[in-house]
Scaffold this active site. Structure first.
Site, PDB file in Angstrom:
ATOM      1  CB  SER A   1      -0.877   0.018   1.249  1.00 17.96           C
ATOM      2  OG  SER A   1      -0.117   0.471   2.363  1.00 17.96           O
ATOM      3  CG  ASP A   2       1.601   5.764  -1.316  1.00 13.01           C
ATOM      4  OD1 ASP A   2       1.562   6.465  -2.326  1.00 13.01           O
ATOM      5  OD2 ASP A   2       2.502   5.871  -0.437  1.00 13.01           O
ATOM      6  CE1 TYR A   3       3.256   7.774   6.660  1.00 16.25           C
ATOM      7  CE2 TYR A   3       5.352   7.279   5.640  1.00 16.25           C
ATOM      8  CZ  TYR A   3       4.623   7.708   6.719  1.00 16.25           C
ATOM      9  OH  TYR A   3       5.280   8.086   7.866  1.00 16.25           O
ATOM     10  CB  SER A   4      -1.222   5.911   6.348  1.00 14.19           C
ATOM     11  OG  SER A   4      -1.710   7.024   5.633  1.00 14.19           O
ATOM     12  CB  ALA A   5      -2.948   3.957   1.009  1.00 19.86           C
TER      13      ALA A   5
END
Ligand code: GLC
Length: 738
Positions: free
Chosen positions: A260-264
């Site tokens: 995932s992207d950052y905290s996505a």
């Protein structure tokens, strides 16, 4: 390790240990040197216990051979099964040898150059302990208001984006570093250019324009795919099973790691798609997103979910197996340090050879947009006034360079570059103004959570700077004006509502213009800016993006003719902000702007076409095109048409020309773009040399997604264009028959 051993390892893991492999955090928890890691997303306490800290599968943006070795050694001593940590990072335009931003690398139209930049970036990162690069970013971009256009090598074209993606992935692989193509998918279509914003498009638009570059990276065997922050057609990418499973895994046959992207994953709650953390975990795991980057959703929920449903542990096992397989493919079970090498790091990172390559590659991507009366190249006897906020500015490497490159003093400013070309007695320097007024700069800083600055007697200081610049300019023959946007105004979270130059710089330019001396503007930006409101006042305009740590040398090499500029735009320059998004491969509409009536598809106050078109860039040479010839005006499914064109360098200046081939399908079962890039050749010409450049047109070039989403070509008439950019071409007509 053979795959069977990986499966044995998986079967020997506890559920906590399995879940740990699916989590990625920033490295602070392993040491307290927080100064060394730039956050690239919301910082929050993840609540990961000391007990579980040594089950974690990977960390991001930890670099430096000694530091990585130290973290890995401690980690392995505490991890029960000695499963090594995976070190991933954003090496976007270089690790410490910082190159041009990718958007400008993409203006090279030179796969060897792209390969060289990727190779040095990958090797510097690998020797420094990094095993996965969060690159290439291959998002198609059409809206210059979006701060992340700077990261896109392909710009607005799917063909260019696809071949660059392949080149970069293959180069990383050849350097033994894993690639992570991002951001899947269609992040560049965020509405109004506002970061993280809604993306909504037809399946056809997606497949025709946005999917190809990711597909190309996957076909080149990229190792990871990173999810995009945005929703796509109503569902967040990070939990979008149709996108991540049906398309990515089933259709594109990608069996690598999805991160995932950052905290996505956690943000799917904000999107209103997951009702809570548990729901977010379930939906992303079901979408086969393997690693939860910097949120605690997987950490807090997967164990309970697995207790409630045995199928969940099967999904967890599949994800863990992909992560363990990636580590195994990188040889980390035999050598947990990968290519980490303290001695090679010392000798290779920022070596003089690498810096020289950065200087040359950057110079060959700069884009000359104006050169009235051939004012450039400059001769080194002129009395030069170097004016503007970028005259001596070291902040010219782009926002992503700051994660590992801390030696900002090593950046070559424009002043330092020019000083090497001229008699310094003939060079006067005055900043004239800051990039932004202090109040504007403080608005920027506070909008990105940084503390404001205060300058004593700000207005008086500003007036004095301004006056000094005018006086310095009065005593010169020519003015080099170094202007642009602040590097913090682009990049992630760097969307802007206006892309015109700030008034403080325009006022300086207008006053300098009154002196009646030629002005050579050097434009620094992470995006195409709207230049219409000043370009008539300059004699030359050179777009340098954020040119990296050799920037001053590269720009001076071009300004003084040691390098003949050959950059060609991979993204259109708009007439104004209001024209965004704008791109060359647009549809005709029923009332094209060529209609000479109010009732046409146009704006009342500006022209409809871009200010500088895709593919555009000037040279010190003078290339002329003639004699476009087709071997036939008929093509079938299995035949080809041979095309040739004469290109002459009608000057005594040797140089490169990018000969571009575009095709238009005049009528289709769905409307077709007015033209599409289908090929190009970057060719060197000696003085007054003429060459016959040839292309072969084949049926594959005519294919598109029709109204039934079948990728087909259709019978009918076509135009083929050849030229120096997407606007100025020679053309011929041919037909495809069934
Ligand atoms: C950021 C970016 C992504 C980057 C990741 C790790 O938010 O969107 O491109 O690779 O986080 O830093």
């Amino acid at each position: 390790m053979i795959q069977e051993k990986i499966i044995d390892l998986l079967n020997s893991m506890t559920l906590d240990e399995k879940i740990g492999q699916l989590i990625q955090i920033t490295p602070q928890l392993y040491y307290d040197d927080t100064s060394s890691t730039a956050e690239t997303g919301p910082i929050e306490k993840l609540g990961i216990s000391e007990e579980h800290l040594y089950n974690i599968g990977s960390i991001l943006n930890c670099g430096g051979a000694e530091k990585v070795k130290k973290v890995q050694d401690i980690f392995l001593s505490k991890n029960r099964l000695h499963i090594p940590l995976l070190f991933m990072a954003d090496v976007i335009n270089g690790f410490k040898t910082i190159f041009q931003i990718p958007l400008l690398q993409g203006c090279s139209w030179d796969l060897n150059l792209i390969q060289k930049c990727a190779e040095i970036s990958a090797k510097e990162a690998a020797f420094s302990g990094i095993q996965v690069n969060f690159s290439p970013m291959v998002d198609l971009v059409r809206d210059s208001r979006w701060g992340r256009v700077l990261e896109s090598t392909g710009g607005e074209d799917p063909y260019l984006g696809s071949i660059y993606a392949k080149t970069i992935v293959e180069t990383y692989k050849s350097c033994g570093i894993a690639s992570c193509v991002k951001h899947f998918a269609a992040y560049g279509a965020s509405q109004s250019g506002r970061d993280y914003n809604t993306v909504d498009m037809s399946e056809r638009e997606f497949r025709e324009y946005y999917l190809p570059s990711y597909k190309s990276a996957i076909e080149a065997n990229c190792d990871l795919v990173m999810t995009a922050f945005n929703i796509l057609n109503g569902i967040p990418c990070s939990s979008n099973k149709y996108l991540m499973y049906d398309i990515l895994r089933n259709e594109l046959k990608f069996n690598g790691v999805v991160i995932s992207d950052y905290s996505a994953i956690k943000e799917t709650i904000n999107h209103g798609y997951a009702k809570d953390s548990k729901d977010a975990a379930l939906k992303s795991l079901n979408a086969t997103v393997d690693i939860d980057m910097m949120s605690n959703v997987y950490y807090n929920n997967l164990k309970n979910l697995a207790f409630q449903d045995t199928n969940i542990e099967k999904l967890i096992d599949n994800a863990v197996l992909r992560v363990l397989t990636l580590k195994n493919n990188l040889g980390l079970f035999e050598n947990p340090y990968g290519q980490l090498d303290i001695e090679k790091e010392k000798s290779y990172v920022m070596s003089s050879e690498n810096l020289e390559i950065a200087r040359k590659t950057t110079a060959n991507t700069l884009v000359l947009l104006e050169n009235k009366n051939n004012i450039l190249p400059l001769n080194n006897n002129s009395k030069i006034a170097l004016i503007g906020p970028y005259a001596e500015n070291k902040g010219i490497s782009g926002i992503w360079s700051t994660i590992f490159y801390k030696e900002i003093e090593k950046t070559i400013t424009l002043k330092e570059g020019i000083e090497k070309k001229v008699n310094v007695d003939n060079l006067q320097i005055a900043r004239g103004c800051h990039i932004l007024k202090t109040s504007e700069f403080n608005n920027l800083l506070s909008s990105i959570g940084e503390s404001c600055i205060t300058i004593q007697n700000d207005d008086e200081m500003e007036r004095q700077e301004f006056e000094k610049a005018i006086n310095v300019a009065k005593n010169s023959d020519i003015i080099i004006l170094a202007i642009g946007e602040h590097y913090k105004q682009s990049g992630e979270g760097g969307s802007r509502s206006t892309i015109e130059l700030p008034d403080i710089q325009l006022n300086l330019l207008n006053e300098l213009y009154k002196l009646g001396k030629p002005i050579v503007a050097v434009l620094f930006s992470g995006r195409p800016l709207a230049v219409k409101n000043f370009v008539d006042k300059v004699s030359a305009l050179l777009w340098v993006g954020f040119p990296g740590i050799q920037g001053g040398n590269s720009i001076a090499d071009v300004l003084f003719g040691d390098v003949n500029p050959c950059g060609k735009l991979n993204m259109s320059f708009p007439q104004s902000t209001g024209q965004c998004p704008i791109y060359y491969n647009h549809y005709s509409t029923g009332r094209p702007h060529t209609y000479n009536t109010r009732y046409a598809s146009r704006f009342l106050d500006i022209p409809t076409y871009s200010y500088y078109p895709f593919g555009y860039g000037l040279s010190y040479s003078n290339f002329e095109y003639s004699n476009l010839v087709l071997s036939s005006d008929i093509i079938t499914e299995n035949s080809t048409i041979d095309l040739s064109i004469n290109v002459k360098n009608n000057s005594n200046v040797p140089g490169y020309e990018v000969v571009q081939l575009y095709i238009q399908d005049l009528v289709g079962s769905v409307v077709r773009p007015v033209k599409e890039l289908k090929g190009f050749k970057k060719v060197f010409f000696n003085a007054f040399e003429e060459k016959i450049i040839s292309f072969s047109i084949n049926n594959d070039m005519l294919k598109f997604y029709n109204h039934n989403l079948k990728f087909v070509s259709e019978a009918g008439d076509f135009k083929v264009f050849v030229g120096s950019n997407s606007r100025d071409n020679l053309w011929k007509v041919f037909s495809k028959i069934d």
